[in-house]
Write a protein that holds these residues in place. Structure first.
Motif, short mmCIF file in Angstrom:
data_model
loop_
_atom_site.label_atom_id
_atom_site.label_comp_id
_atom_site.label_asym_id
_atom_site.label_seq_id
_atom_site.Cartn_x
_atom_site.Cartn_y
_atom_site.Cartn_z
N PHE A 17 9.26 19.41 -80.04
CA PHE A 17 9.02 19.52 -81.48
C PHE A 17 9.16 18.16 -82.16
CE2 PHE A 17 10.28 24.15 -80.97
CZ PHE A 17 9.00 24.63 -81.22
N GLY A 33 6.25 16.06 -82.50
CA GLY A 33 5.17 16.56 -83.36
C GLY A 33 4.24 17.53 -82.65
N ARG A 78 15.96 28.89 -85.30
CA ARG A 78 15.62 28.16 -84.07
C ARG A 78 16.76 27.30 -83.55
NH1 ARG A 78 10.24 24.78 -84.63
NH2 ARG A 78 9.02 26.66 -84.36
N GLY A 79 17.52 26.71 -84.45
CA GLY A 79 18.60 25.81 -84.04
C GLY A 79 19.84 26.51 -83.48
N HIS A 127 16.67 21.39 -86.91
CA HIS A 127 16.85 22.26 -85.75
C HIS A 127 16.29 23.66 -86.02
CE1 HIS A 127 19.06 18.99 -84.14
NE2 HIS A 127 19.98 19.05 -85.08
N ASP A 128 16.59 24.17 -87.21
CA ASP A 128 16.04 25.49 -87.57
C ASP A 128 14.58 25.40 -88.02
OD1 ASP A 128 18.46 26.59 -87.01
OD2 ASP A 128 19.07 26.93 -89.10
N PHE A 129 14.12 24.19 -88.36
CA PHE A 129 12.79 24.04 -88.95
C PHE A 129 12.65 24.87 -90.22
CE2 PHE A 129 10.26 21.30 -86.20
CZ PHE A 129 11.14 21.15 -85.14
N ARG A 161 -6.52 25.57 -91.65
CA ARG A 161 -5.78 25.58 -90.39
C ARG A 161 -4.37 26.14 -90.52
NH1 ARG A 161 -6.68 22.86 -85.52
NH2 ARG A 161 -4.91 23.13 -84.17
N ASP A 220 2.61 32.21 -95.86
CA ASP A 220 2.87 32.06 -94.43
C ASP A 220 4.09 31.18 -94.14
OD1 ASP A 220 0.52 33.56 -93.92
OD2 ASP A 220 -0.66 31.79 -94.39
N HIS A 279 12.18 32.59 -87.96
CA HIS A 279 10.72 32.44 -88.07
C HIS A 279 10.00 33.77 -87.85
CE1 HIS A 279 10.27 27.80 -87.77
NE2 HIS A 279 11.39 28.13 -88.35
N LEU A 293 7.10 22.93 -89.96
CA LEU A 293 6.49 22.68 -88.65
C LEU A 293 6.83 21.26 -88.22
CD1 LEU A 293 2.90 24.15 -89.19
CD2 LEU A 293 4.94 25.32 -88.34
N PRO A 294 6.64 20.96 -86.92
CA PRO A 294 6.73 19.55 -86.53
C PRO A 294 5.58 18.77 -87.18
CG PRO A 294 6.17 20.96 -84.64
CD PRO A 294 6.38 21.87 -85.81
N LEU A 295 5.87 17.56 -87.59
CA LEU A 295 4.85 16.75 -88.27
C LEU A 295 3.84 16.20 -87.26
CD1 LEU A 295 4.04 15.40 -91.00
CD2 LEU A 295 5.44 13.45 -90.30
N PRO A 296 2.56 16.52 -87.45
CA PRO A 296 1.56 15.94 -86.52
C PRO A 296 1.61 14.41 -86.59
CG PRO A 296 0.57 17.65 -87.89
CD PRO A 296 1.93 17.36 -88.47
N GLU A 297 1.31 13.80 -85.46
CA GLU A 297 1.47 12.35 -85.34
C GLU A 297 0.46 11.58 -86.20
OE1 GLU A 297 2.68 9.89 -81.32
OE2 GLU A 297 0.75 10.93 -81.35
N GLY A 320 -3.50 15.58 -85.20
CA GLY A 320 -3.19 15.67 -83.78
C GLY A 320 -2.40 14.45 -83.34
#
Lengths: 471, 471
Positions: A254, A257, A359-360, B116-118, B169, B175, B197, B227-231, B296
């Motif tokens: 995660f 990313g 999640r953590g 950690h929990d996002f 997307r 959501d 989640h 969410l994880p940040l896209p690169e 991505g």
């Protein structure tokens, strides 16, 4: 099978009145209404192995028949229990009081798949995997994939807000229901939502029905959002020497990313259990495993797999394997799929939960569950959708041994308390049904339950829809 | 400004009773409760430019104050109108009857961001873009990005189920809401959902509150999924000689299995309008444009951009440009962002709608709207989130010219009928508020509205929360 329905001896003897039976005989042709215990018995249970006794089973083929049925049942104050394939593991389909079981299996038509609107319109009895194959043949994608997808129905998926492996990236059934038709007690037809991908007019009745476990009305049609089908998929299975390393890998992925399509976890008991049915490819030092899936274009996917592998590598896996494309991926997933059948080699009975934590808090949850198992001398299999914090907890026992059964039941209560103490929830995707109903008050406040009861009363003033369930 | 509130002369003169005023003075310190018309006037309007007259404005800083306020207002049967930044374009924040405006702007703290929990836990007054920057600094991502994100609040976003560019997307605000706290009329605090989640215990009260436009209770805290940040991100702007070619490109992209982050459309009138404010880089032959964003990994993104460009190329664009990374992308998006300011160079007033149609009916919708514009000699700007079928329709006119205003109003009705005839919805992301309320009966059935009214009554039995709005 345990018998939980509160059928009084008198009711069980009397069953339907002659007039009630005549109504059903007039409504549906022979074969589509069943009255004898021999025929109805199987409709009194579901994958929970709880069991009730239906007064009758009906199998309507049209919405008009459902309308007539719910108008009549409401006037008669007769409970109605909708069901399709009854893969529900929490007793959601079990008639808790004497009533009519409404099977939607004869309403199983894919009405429309539209590659311009990106929607599918289906009847509730359609099998999830059948829909998926049908849309994939047209270059479309319906992501929700509960483990039961080959045998479960869209109607059941919507009623429970089913999740699945791909929920990490693609969300759950709720996120794909754009519109629906449902017959309400009294026979009115609620048509709500649309084929539009966005819609914010009025209160969200669509999502109120999703996950309502058949307590508000009977679904007759569902409009689902579809996505473009990703060109390719790839999977990575990685084995670690302990839970901590596996959790580190999750964190690394995660942090890089990466939002995988799926991120499944298998604990040590599960790996031992899977080894009973499969020739497992990993060394004995593997005590925790993660199974990832990615998707994307054929050109870019190998690069994404490399990035994923690098993030996992930083957590020092002792073994790993990559599969690109369905043929190579399939062996990696076979092991995950064998957990359920393999589990019964450990013990003949299981209490199955699908608790979810933030999640953590996963590591604490998994370690706490193991401590409960040790204290009670039980095997508890933990696996599941670790990307969502959603853990399948299977308390294995032999229900014919009183002491084991009691320990298992006590462990279930202890797991519940542990999960709630971590800010978790009783159910991530199975729903409450009958088996979790005794625990709901530990999670939901009096205010929440009061509001839910009032909302139910707006849809179902006489309480005939799937009574005794959910909330 | 048009004055829509039904304030009788008597009410407007009397205002609050002395006792009512004393209550508010006791509840809140000076500066946090406003009574004079000079101070309250600005709290009677929103971006719809509709206007009402608050009896008082309160700015609580704690949930406990909101509890006291809603207990009292419910007993007094005084309407309460929650608002934050009032960027709402449909009059959702406008006090339609005399009542108390509750500003959440002093409840604007980011309580927690947990990698950690996002999840993020925020108060309702937090500015959306502030939250986005804060989570991105920690490698996290909050996708919903309404055009107003730099000035709108999370509370308002949740109340309207705000959408945005990235909805194709990543979905909409709904959501991402995992849990919330809301004070209900009478002062009870509803805490529902969690940091998990996934959660399917009981009816979905969380999503019932999302998009309820302040009609059920007052939000005091929201727990959001991250969410994880896209690169990396990249954008492609492509110009076409006509609408048909642009729609072909949309079709090609989806058919290639590409689900872009954003897919924006600009029609010919919008391109002409944008050219009034910008040096546009495309030739005059461009009469329709599409703006895509992808995200991505840095390694894979160039390959994905190539695939996207190839799919677009098959529809024969007359011009295109690619930007990789924020600096290169920014100029491509400036034009899209200038539409709103540029539109007022066409005419001083607009009627703004955000209708949505099934994705496959977009071309019919856009052509039909143009025909309405021509028949009424109006400029109607159409642009928006074409990937969702969500079109922003701006009927430009001069409201000081009676005939133009009447034509614009007639065109609004005609657009509504057109959209509904295509299976569309009145609103994809703005909500109903006041301005769309007269049209709601064209879309929602009597049964739907009846159920919504009953659900509202469960939360708000005396109808004090934002009355006269939404449904």
């Amino acid at each position: 099978m345990s018998h939980t329905a509160n059928v009084t001896a008198e009711e069980a003897v009397h069953g339907l009145s002659a007039a009630q039976r005549r109504f059903l005989e007039g409504l549906l042709p022979e074969g589509d209404r069943l009255f004898s215990a021999e025929e109805t018995l199987v409709f009194g249970t579901d994958a929970s192995r709880k069991c009730g006794t239906p007064l009758a089973v009906v199998r309507p083929t049209t919405e008009a028949q459902v309308v007539e049925l719910l108008r009549w049942a409401d006037a008669e104050r007769l409970p109605v229990y909708p069901r399709a394939r009854a893969t529900n593991v929490v007793g959601g389909c079990v008639p808790q009081r004497p009533g009519i079981v409404l099977s939607t299996l004869r309403m199983a038509r894919i009405i429309d798949i539209d590659e311009h609107d990106f929607v599918a319109v289906v009847q509730p009895g359609v099998i999830t995997a059948d829909l998926q194959r049908a849309v994939e043949a047209r270059g479309l994608f319906y992501p929700p994939d509960p483990a039961s997808q080959n045998i479960s129905s869209i109607g059941g998926n919507v009623a429970t807000c089913a999740g699945g492996m791909r929920a990490v990236r693609y969300g759950v059934t709720r996120d794909y229901v754009l519109g629906l038709r449902a017959v309400l007690p009294g026979g009115e037809v609620l048509a709500t939502g649309s084929r539009c991908h966005k819609n914010v007019v009025g209160l969200d009745l669509v999502r109120l029905l999703v996950g309502s476990e058949g307590t508000l009305g009977c679904l007759t049609e569902v409009t689902l959002k579809l996505l473009p089908l990703p060109e390719a998929t790839a999977s990575l299975l990685a084995g670690f020497s302990d839970l901590g390393a596996a959790m580190d890998a999750v964190r690394n992925v995660f942090a890089a990313g990466i939002l995988p399509v799926a991120l499944e976890f298998m604990g040590p008991e599960v790996l031992d259990c899977a080894a009973l049915l499969n020739d497992v490819p990993w060394p004995k030092t593997v005590r925790a495993a993660l199974l990832f899936r990615l998707d994307g274009s054929r050109a870019a996917l190998p690069l994404e797999v490399d990035r994923l592998a690098a993030a996992v590598r930083d957590a020092a896996p002792v073994w790993s394997a990559v599969g690109v494309g369905r043929d190579e991926e399939e062996p990696l997933w076979t092991i995950r799929r064998s957990i359920n059948p393999a589990s019964f080699l450990v013990k003949p009975d299981k209490m199955s939960d699908d608790v979810t934590v933030p999640r953590g808090r996963l590591r604490e949850a998994l370690e706490g569950i193991r401590a409960i198992a040790e204290a009670r001398s039980l095997t508890i299999l933990t696996f599941g959708h670790v990307g969502d914090g959603n853990i399948h907890v299977n308390i294995m026992h032999d229900a014919s041994v009183t002491e084991e059964r009691e320990h298992a039941l006590a462990a279930k209560g202890e797991v519940t308390d542990l999960i709630l103490s971590l800010g978790g929830t009783l159910s991530g995707e199975h729903g409450v049904g009958l088996t979790k109903a005794p625990y709901v008050h530990r999670q939901l406040s009096k205010l929440e339950r009061g509001l839910m009861a009032q909302v139910k009363a707006a849809f179902d003033p006489h309480g005939i829809m799937n009574p005794g369930k959910a909330y």
